[in-house]
Enzyme design. Structure first.
Site, PDB file in Angstrom:
ATOM      1  N   GLU A   1    -109.426   7.364  43.250  1.00  0.00           N
ATOM      2  CA  GLU A   1    -108.732   8.148  42.234  1.00  0.00           C
ATOM      3  C   GLU A   1    -108.182   9.370  42.945  1.00  0.00           C
ATOM      4  O   GLU A   1    -108.916  10.318  43.218  1.00  0.00           O
ATOM      5  CB  GLU A   1    -109.707   8.558  41.130  1.00  0.00           C
TER       6      GLU A   1
ATOM      7  N   CYS B   1    -105.922  16.705  38.118  1.00  0.00           N
ATOM      8  CA  CYS B   1    -105.142  15.716  38.869  1.00  0.00           C
ATOM      9  C   CYS B   1    -103.972  15.180  38.062  1.00  0.00           C
ATOM     10  O   CYS B   1    -103.010  14.659  38.617  1.00  0.00           O
ATOM     11  CB  CYS B   1    -106.027  14.576  39.352  1.00  0.00           C
TER      12      CYS B   1
END
Lengths: 489, 445
Positions: free
Chosen positions: B187, B221
């Site tokens: 990720e 993010c």
């Protein structure tokens, strides 16, 4: 620019034009691919005969039948598979559109193997085309004639810029691996699999690795021995044992060993006559290197049947080995040949312990009439696939994922799994700029009251039925009105 | 003090014992985790405030609630996820049992970042527990004291300073994993573009944009990294942004309890360097304070594609606005960069939204809002290309940590049918086999 670089650059350019995306285009390519197998059956069979000594029927049975079936399934289902897949919403997104959108990855590299060259090279290609990708196809150089046929035929039938065929050996493969791909699909052995993954790390390229391992076959004392042995013999000696999911070795109780040997010998006679060397239905080892590797394994074993061999012809008879020790050479690596070792164990417990000492295999077979035994072995071991009372056949069910775990691989394919494996499943939330009232609870300045509302509205999962959802929507509208009034003024 | 290899060996032994596999065990662990978080909410939010100056509101929403939600979701769906999935068969296999079993992979390592230390460690852990796995969790010091559930099966490693979520780290993770053929889920991040085009309600868009960008001081993010819009929209947007910022944080954002701080001196310095190097103009914010690790919510305009702010992911409260005059230009701009973790489009015109979605690629996609798409456990959360591999949340996480084992249980019957496949081969046999193994043959039955 090297030949490999050029092929990849052209494929990327072709992908960027967007022509591989429309479903109609993908279906045309798949139909053309199917036509190739039909029109060029002879050319394909002749090359396979030279490479692996397989007859026309066997080539169809093992390779093209499966591929044609996959193409048919893919064409029929493509519209469903490629459509947006709606997912469950929560309270806040109840009036929004939420779905998973399958999208192409880009340029895929497919590295094929030599044992079922069409199945394992074109199989992933079907998935790549169906998912809207471009794909660089690198057939195994070991099946020399088939690689040439692939190189000659594929560009005639399918888009040669989107799906170029790049032939060659190790240096050419390494040069390919230096280029950037959006996915690498490799079929082969674990050692090379590790190198592929390491090379892919450079560009953070995801990989699918269809590897191998020693697939164990446990034959329980409580089973139909004749059928069990016939099915095992078929699984083992098809393609001369050169199948990634062939039963590698047998585990059984000592009292069973002699009977198993007898029954397998019977089956072998039925399949390949008394002289398999002259039987058209019995294959050959792919090349001298593998021939030597396999023959070496006979050094420290007792041969119960077979053992005859002829280096010039790459012929090794269907061979059975008895009383094999775990330290024997034949137990140190995947055999990938027509040697079937039998190792005796005291029962299910020891069998499970033995299996779990090794790496997780690509397939695991159990022959037993006792469901408890089957369940126990299944529950206490791990493998890519699992079959009770037969071998190999799970491969042909396209609704089952085909792939390994641990050392036997990562990722899977066949049917819809091929499509999904080579797609990006993009999570999409399509909202409108209204219902702002409800959103207000999340904006600063933060207050404890807003926090309790936010906790309730924003994150509670909606696991309600249709009526529940309608009721919640009504509540939401009221809340929106209240919140709008209170927090905006 | 246990060495890391001793810890892994202990986890492996625990996994081998089979204790994590039964549904009861998984459910108990998940329920235990839920109680732990509920009972310690204050302690958690305090720790988060100490480390990251996270306002309690943000901490509750983005760390506590999202985790609790995932726990509820997993607990209520666990039984269903664990069920074998029966699949369609051909005539030859009609009498067989063909199904897919989700089986635990074994021992998993979860490495978490610092920006949402609880969420980004616990969400994967929830999936791991649900999948029947033993896990080693490596994360930020402050959140590690919290995990005490079933210590034999789940280990916590505390990693001191913050690590980048950078691609360089990801590369070394994959290289290390390749030695053992360990599958990985990555990720990562990227510059999440936000395109505004066509008919638009500027105020509504600005409000959602400001919320998403400055939540956690831009250290998400999936925060919108930069904005693309026409000059006209930009000129209308900047005053709207200014107004909304004041509405949210008051005239002095520094005084607002709702503004987060930058996580460390190193990152504060990095962001200040970007502000110094940019060729653009700061039109909102720009104030900063080193001691406090504070940077005001900032907007920068009149910059080009090769600006300092357009290099790496910003990961801070600085919003560059670049101008494009057509939708095609905007899409081409986005496609010149690496595939991001998320992509946002603000427009009242659904054709604009559709065009952008179909001509770009990103981990996730959201129109007319941002970040919120990741609160839905039914959507896969993950990247593509340089923004990552694999996905999780909800069932996706369960599948990510499971091996889908194809199982086929045959009987002894129909051996004559089987006989079609044995040598000696013949074209007659082949014809029959074709028919019985095709998916069509079922429909006749």
């Amino acid at each position: 620019m090297s030949r490999e670089q050029q092929a990849v650059a052209r494929a990327r350019k072709a992908f960027n034009t967007g022509r591989s995306k429309p479903l109609e285009y993908r279906i045309i390519q798949l139909k053309n691919l199917k036509r190739m197998f039909y029109e060029k059956q002879k050319m394909i069979s002749d090359a396979i005969k030279k490479d692996l000594n397989k007859s026309v029927e066997v080539t169809q049975l093992h390779e093209t039948l499966g591929i044609e079936s996959e193409i048919d399934l893919t064409i029929r289902k493509l519209k469903d598979w490629a459509a947006p897949r709606p997912v469950e919403k929560n309270l806040l997104t109840m009036s929004d559109t939420v779905y998973v959108h399958p999208e192409p990855l880009g340029v895929v590299l497919i590295i094929g193997a030599w044992n079922y060259p069409w199945a394992v090279t074109v199989g992933p290609l079907i998935g790549a085309i169906a998912a809207g990708n471009a794909a660089v196809v690198k057939p195994s150089e070991v099946c020399v004639h088939t690689a040439k046929v692939m190189e000659d035929l594929l560009p005639i039938y399918i888009d040669k810029e989107l799906y170029p065929v790049v032939t060659g050996g190790v240096p050419e493969t390494q040069e390919l691996l230096r280029q950037r791909f959006d996915h690498i699909f490799y079929t082969g052995n674990s050692m090379v699999g590790k190198l592929i993954m390491e090379a892919a790390a450079k560009n953070l390229t995801p990989v699918t690795l269809e590897l191998g391992g020693k697939s164990p076959c446990y034959i329980d004392k409580n089973c139909d021995i004749t059928i069990a042995c016939r099915r095992t013999a078929w699984g083992k000696y098809t393609n001369c044992g050169q199948t990634c999911i062939a039963p590698d070795y047998i585990l059984c109780e000592p009292s069973m060993q002699d009977r198993i040997i007898e029954e397998i010998k019977k089956a072998l006679k039925e399949f390949y006559t008394d002289n398999p060397k002259t039987c058209a239905d019995y294959g050959r080892i792919i090349n001298q290197r593998h021939f030597k590797r396999i023959i070496n394994m006979l050094d420290d074993c007792t041969i119960a049947a077979g053992g005859e061999n002829d280096e010039a012809n790459c012929y090794i008879a269907p061979t059975l080995l008895r009383d094999v020790k775990p330290e024997a050479k034949v137990m140190q690596e995947e055999i990938f040949g027509p040697l079937l070792p039998i190792i005796t164990v005291s029962g299910v417990d020891e069998a499970i312990e033995f299996i779990n000492k090794g790496e997780k295999p690509l397939a695991l077979y159990v022959f037993s009439s006792d469901n408890k035994v089957i369940d126990r072995i299944r529950d206490e071991t791990s493998s890519g696939g699992f079959v009770a009372n037969d071998c190999l056949v799970h491969y042909s069910i396209s609704s089952l994922p085909f792939g390994g775990v641990g050392n036997s691989g990562m990722g899977c394919y066949h049917g819809k799994y091929s499509f999904d494996q080579l797609s990006h499943l993009r999570g999409c939330l399509i909202k409108k700029l209204n219902m702002e009232g409800v959103n207000n609870v999340r904006y600063p300045p933060h207050t404890p009251k807003k926090l309790s509302w936010a906790r309730f509205i924003l994150l509670k999962s909606s696991s309600l039925g249709w009526i529940g959802r309608m009721a919640m929507l009504a509540i939401l509208v009221v809340v929106a009105a209240v919140a709008l009034q209170r927090y905006l003024h | 003090m246990e060495s890391q290899s001793q810890m892994v060996a202990r986890l492996r032994a625990a996994f081998r014992s089979g204790v994590t596999v039964p549904e009861e065990f998984r459910r108990t662990q998940l329920t235990g985790l839920m109680s732990m978080i509920k009972d310690n909410e204050d302690q958690i939010t305090d720790a988060l405030h100490r480390d990251l100056a996270k306002p309690k509101f943000e901490a509750v929403l983005s760390e506590i609630e999202i985790v609790l939600n995932e726990l509820y979701h997993s607990i209520s769906n666990l039984a269903r996820w664990m069920q074998p999935e029966y699949v369609s068969k051909s005539l030859a296999t009609k009498l067989d049992d063909c199904f897919i079993r989700r089986e635990p992979l074994g021992v998993v390592l979860i490495i978490g970042p610092w920006n949402y230390p609880l969420q980004l460690l616990i969400l994967p852990l929830i999936s791991a527990i649900a999948a029947g796995i033993c896990a080693s969790v490596a994360g930020m010091q402050s959140c590690c004291l919290i995990l005490t559930t079933a210590a034999c099966c789940y280990c916590v490693l505390s990693l001191g300073a913050e690590r980048g979520r950078s691609q360089a780290v990801a590369r070394s993770v994959v290289q290390a994993a390749s030695v053992h053929l360990t599958p990985v889920t990555l990720e990562l991040g990227g510059k999440c573009p936000c395109l505004i085009y066509g008919r638009i309600n500027i105020t509504a868009a600005a409000r959602r944009l400001v919320w998403a960008k400055y939540f956690n001081a831009g250290q998400s993010c999936v925060a919108p990294d930069y904005l693309l819009c026409t000059k006209a929209v930009r000129d209308a947007l900047v005053p709207a942004l200014r107004e909304i910022l004041e509405e949210f944080y008051g005239k002095e954002p520094k005084e607002s309890p709702d503004v987060s701080r930058i996580v460390s001196d190193r990152h504060w310095t990095r962001l200040m360097e970007l502000l110094k190097k940019t060729a653009g103009t700061v039109v909102v914010g720009g104030e900063a304070n080193r001691e406090d690790k504070y940077i005001a919510p900032t907007v920068v305009v009149d910059l080009q594609e090769d600006d300092a702010l357009m290099g790496q992911e910003i990961f801070g409260p600085i919003l560059p606005i670049l101008t494009v005059e057509t939708l095609e230009e905007g899409i081409a701009f986005i496609n010149r960069k690496e595939k991001p973790l998320a992509l946002y489009v603000f427009s009242d015109e659904s054709s604009v939204v559709k065009t952008v979605m179909e001509n770009t690629s990103s981990g996730g996609f959201c129109s007319n809002d941002a970040i919120i798409h990741m609160t839905l456990p039914s959507l896969p959360f993950g990247g593509v290309g340089m923004s990552g591999w694999g996905s999780y949340h909800g069932r996706w996480g369960f599948e990510e940590f499971s091996h889908r084992r194809a199982c086929m249980l045959r009987g002894w019957a129909l051996e004559r049918l089987n006989g079609l496949r044995y040598p000696p081969y013949s074209s007659e046999k082949l014809k029959w086999l074709r028919w019985t193994t095709s998916p069509h043959s079922c429909s006749i039955m």
